[in-house]
Design a protein around this motif. Structure first.
Motif, PDB file in Angstrom:
ATOM      1  N   SER A 289      -3.208  -2.940   0.266  1.00  0.00           N
ATOM      2  CA  SER A 289      -2.011  -3.435   0.935  1.00  0.00           C
ATOM      3  C   SER A 289      -0.998  -3.855  -0.112  1.00  0.00           C
ATOM      4  O   SER A 289      -0.380  -3.013  -0.742  1.00  0.00           O
TER       5      SER A 289
ATOM      6  N   LYS B 162      -3.342  -1.231  11.029  1.00  0.00           N
ATOM      7  CA  LYS B 162      -2.701  -1.817   9.850  1.00  0.00           C
ATOM      8  C   LYS B 162      -1.213  -2.025  10.106  1.00  0.00           C
ATOM      9  O   LYS B 162      -0.647  -3.074   9.779  1.00  0.00           O
TER      10      LYS B 162
ATOM     11  N   ASP C 100       1.895  -1.670   4.260  1.00  0.00           N
ATOM     12  CA  ASP C 100       1.981  -2.319   2.955  1.00  0.00           C
ATOM     13  C   ASP C 100       3.356  -2.930   2.735  1.00  0.00           C
ATOM     14  O   ASP C 100       3.488  -4.069   2.281  1.00  0.00           O
TER      15      ASP C 100
END
Length: 897
Positions: free
Chosen positions: A2, A229, A203
């Protein structure tokens, strides 16, 4: 991965350009020129194996010859050279690279003993041992104007500012940079994501959410690959900063065949809408709207609702704004008697006497001021739109100067539309400098206002806590057994009887349904049930029974049933001669004349996994196209939002003497269907159509589903974009306080958690919050109870109490995006301290961290919090003093295999 090593990408001290060149028109020459021209203050090192100089500066022939290790490398060389360059950079100590090269889907040429792989995979494999982060490939690069970094081949630079822009489209990057420069819009960073093979939206959202130089995040999204995510990062970012999205591909693709109505939604743009809404972000249609919306969020208060008051000096523009508002679902704010009386006193007799408030074209600045003041003082509306058409009587700038003191300090948003060109340019400039949103047309202003309304609604869904109360636990064992039996029998497309049995296991009301293989069996079932009955054909090959005359209703006696059965069999054999006929289903006829027909179902999206559908049902469900979707798991707040987004919601509220439907029963059904979507990974499609809803509740008349077995070794848990409540972590324990339940916190705990906080002494609040707080705001309460189980955990200790279970203590931990460390806090109700509850909660929390394989747990306590110091020491934490007098507590945990 990340955010690990992303500081080398966004804040490098040195940059190497691999493939820097003087060749005109080349990517390497453009990148090098942009880096030098940008004013970057760190070291710049061109790498060129053929030339000793690039742009008049010394060049180095290869990475190993560089005078130091670059924090960031920009790779401008052909695709086939990329894996080896990434390997060399990683070995040298570089931890971030921007790969501009395209074409990495080609196969990597290696020795025959190595399994074939793409250049992209070879690049990622080369980066992984060094934790080297890669932006791209196939991207334009990135800019961080605040440090003079222009590591891109864009045709120009960017102004410094506090907006972060991330885009997948390289062409859009260059266009928006040019567009923004002309409008003097600045950026904290401007990132071309490219293929996003390593660094992706998740990210970047995690990084930007914590970036002190970024106030708002703007995304241009073409596709999302890692849904969980993305959702975790987006929900986290949107809680702290306005996060806005342009998602390309709104137009519906070609319809595809599906077993159920909900199945046809797989891959639908509605699912992206649902994901963006669930994350608390705002979706807009164009990049221009993106910047308009962020300007509104930066300059205007977010309105409390959709009621708009329109103040104009021309009837036509006011009507245009009103039409746009009403067509898009907004509301014209009503003017109360006191407001009308006040306006009558300051406006000429010919004013409009309603909303829009037309103050007539000859209005001087004083008339504008008096009318705006009256509206700002009035109750019952959420924002004011001022529309000015140029006149020769009063310059627009004079009107702006008169109104800006009111607009800037207004308790509600004030939007300005200065229509025209040069004659209102000065008025526009004055408003922009004062931070008042400005638009060129009434329609643009109305759309921007409604974007603020949508943003408020999305944020409310993100932070609103549902009321206390729990649904009965579903009979998961019975549901699991039925799914397993159907799959073992090879069944995939499941009809009404078995589907209703599954619904019953989850507490969803259904009409009793029995199957019969022939005429005699159908008659026997009907006699036992009692007439009138409904008859339906039973065939695994017929999904939509009404299309082939496979449904007969209100059959009053045996003669009517027999005749309907014979006619139905003849029709089906004529229209679908190849269809297998397994018999018929019979059910008692339900008479609920005031009920509405709804559809509720489950579809499986290729990106976001299971989604829950709600809308208007019946046989015309495709024609009405009145549906909304949501990501499971759901609670009543989310279920209510799902219903609100449909047109049929207005009918459910009651009309023309028809009572409102039982909304709680409907919301509970949606919550239960969301539970099914989370619990049963083999359930890929479900249709409940129609679901009847009226004042007496809901009942499923017809239902079907489709199952797909899971691949070997796949438990189905990865398919969910949002992790559901982890009930497997609940435990019952004996303590000095008696039997307790230790379990993860959930949104429905909000009332009990607020009572828990209010029972803490001021001293305990100070020790926990590092400051004095009298109460929790709704936003804080939601943040504490509506946690993302993928990113954090909070265990609470509860016990029964007369008003419902009470919360006695909580231990929570927030993990970094890489799961390398977690920061904990623990609080026990003030009157229960010293009885072992903190130790019990922390032991549960540490067990969870070990199972999650988190290597380090740490926390910070005030120097005077000796109880916390002692508890941490007893659990094996190492304590150390910080410079500010606080105490840091750290514990290394074993990594389980």
């Amino acid at each position: 991965m990340s955010t690990r090593n992303l500081h080398y990408l966004f804040r490098p001290a040195s940059v190497a350009v691999i493939g820097a060149s003087d060749r005109p028109g080349s990517v390497g020459a453009t990148v090098w020129r942009n880096l030098v021209a940008g004013g970057f203050g760190g070291a710049l090192w061109p790498v060129n194996r053929r030339h000793a100089q690039v742009g008049g500066r010394q060049a180095w022939p290869h990475i190993g010859a560089l005078p130091g290790v670059p924090d960031l490398a920009v790779i401008c060389t052909p695709a086939r050279s990329v894996p080896a360059l990434v390997e060399a950079l990683g070995a040298a100590g570089c931890r971030a690279a921007i790969v501009l090269s395209a074409g990495l889907d080609a196969l990597y040429e290696e020795d025959r003993a190595t399994p074939p792989r793409s250049l992209r995979q070879a690049m990622l494999d080369a980066a992984r041992p060094w934790l080297l982060r890669i932006l791209g490939p196939n991207c334009v690069g990135m800019l961080v104007p605040g440090i003079g970094l222009n590591a891109s081949f864009a045709p120009g630079g960017a102004l410094p500012g506090r907006l972060a822009f991330v885009a997948q489209s390289g062409a859009l990057v260059t266009a928006v940079l040019d567009w923004a420069a002309a409008r003097r819009i600045g950026f904290s960073c401007f990132v071309s994501l490219g293929d996003g093979s390593d660094v992706d939206f998740g990210d970047l959202l995690d990084w930007l959410a914590a970036d002190p130089d970024t106030d708002a995040i703007l995304l241009y999204v073409e596709s999302v690959r890692q849904a969980r995510k993305f959702m975790s990062a987006a929900r986290g970012a949107a809680r702290g900063k306005p996060t806005l999205v342009v998602k390309s591909g709104r137009a519906a693709g070609a319809a595809h065949a599906a077993f159920s109505h909900t199945g046809a939604l797989a891959g639908s743009d509605l699912v992206y809408d649902a994901a963006i809404r669930r994350a608390g972000m705002l979706r807009v249609d164009t990049t221009a709207e993106l910047f308009d919306a962020v300007a509104m969020l930066a300059r205007a208060r977010v309105p409390g609702g959709a009621r708009l008051a329109i103040l104009t000096n021309g009837g036509g523009p006011g009507v245009m704004a009103a039409d746009a508002l009403l067509a898009a679902g907004g509301e014209l704010a009503p003017l109360g008697p006191a407001t009308l009386e006040r306006l009558e006193a300051v406006l000429p007799p010919l004013w409009s006497h309603g909303n829009p408030v037309d103050i007539v074209g000859d209005a001087p600045a004083a008339r504008y001021h008096a009318a705006l003041q009256a509206l700002l003082d009035a109750p019952g509306f959420d924002a004011v739109l001022l529309i000015h058409a140029p006149t020769a009587i009063v310059p627009g700038a004079d009107i702006a100067r008169a109104l800006l003191p009111l607009a800037v300090g207004a308790p509600r948003p004030v939007l300005c539309c200065w229509m025209g060109g040069p004659s209102v340019q000065e008025a526009r400039r004055l408003c922009i400098e004062a931070g008042v949103p400005v638009f060129d047309t009434p329609e643009e202003a109305v759309k921007a206002f409604l974007q603020l309304v949508d943003y408020r609604r999305n944020q409310a869904v993100l932070t609103q806590a549902p009321g206390a109360g729990e649904l009965p636990v579903p009979d998961r064992r019975a549901a699991r057994a039925r799914i397993d039996a159907l799959l073992a029998a090879g069944a995939r497309q499941i009809g009404e009887r078995d589907t209703k049995a599954l619904l019953a296991a989850y507490g969803i009301p259904t009409v009793a349904t029995e199957a019969a293989v022939d005429r005699a069996g159908a008659l026997a079932v009907a006699r036992r049930m009692g007439f009138p009955v409904a008859l339906k054909v039973l065939s695994p090959d017929i999904a939509h029974k009404t299309d082939v005359g496979g449904v007969a209703l209100d059959l009053a006696d045996e003669q009517a049933l027999g005749a309907a059965l014979d006619a139905m069999l003849a029709r089906v054999r004529t229209l679908r001669p190849q269809a297998r006929i397994d018999g018929f289903t019979v059910q008692p006829m339900v008479r609920r004349p005031l009920a509405l027909e709804l559809i509720v179902g489950i579809s499986t999206d290729p990106v976001f996994g299971p989604v829950v559908l709600f809308g208007q049902g019946g046989i015309a469900v495709e024609v009405t196209a009145d549906q909304a979707v949501g990501l499971p798991p759901l609670n009543r707040v989310l279920a209510a939002d799902l219903v609100r987004r449909t047109r049929v919601a207005r009918l459910l509220a009651g009309f023309r003497g028809r009572p409102a439907a039982d909304h709680d029963a409907l919301y509970d059904t949606l919550v239960r269907v969301g539970q099914m979507a989370a619990d049963l990974p083999e359930l890929v499609e479900l249709d409940i159509n129609p679901l009847l809803a009226d004042a007496d509740g809901v009942v499923a008349l017809d239902a079907r589903m489709r199952l797909e077995p899971l691949p070997a070794g796949n438990d189905g848990s990865a398919r969910l974009a949002i992790l559901p409540y982890p009930d497997a972590l609940e435990r019952q324990v004996d303590s000095s306080l008696g039997p307790l339940t230790i379990r993860p916190i959930r949104p429905e705990d909000a009332p009990a958690h607020l009572a828990f906080f209010r029972a803490l002494s001021p001293q305990d609040v100070h020790m926990r919050m590092f400051g004095m707080m009298r109460d929790l705001s709704p936003q804080q309460l939601a943040r504490f109870t509506q946690i993302d189980y993928a990113r954090e955990m909070a265990f609470i200790a509860t016990r029964p109490a007369p008003g419902g279970p009470e919360t006695l203590g909580v231990a929570r931990i927030c993990f970094d995006p890489d799961d390398l460390r977690g920061e904990f806090a623990v609080t026990v109700r003030s009157d229960l301290q010293g009885r072992g509850l903190g130790h019990l909660l922390m032991s549960c929390l540490l067990d969870y961290c070990v199972a999650r394989r988190v290597p380090l747990v740490e926390g910070v306590a005030l120097g005077g919090n000796t109880r916390m110091h002692a508890l941490a020491a007893s659990l094996g934490f190492v304590l150390g003093s910080e410079a500010d007098g606080s105490v840091r507590m750290q514990l290394s945990l074993p990594r389980t295999p």
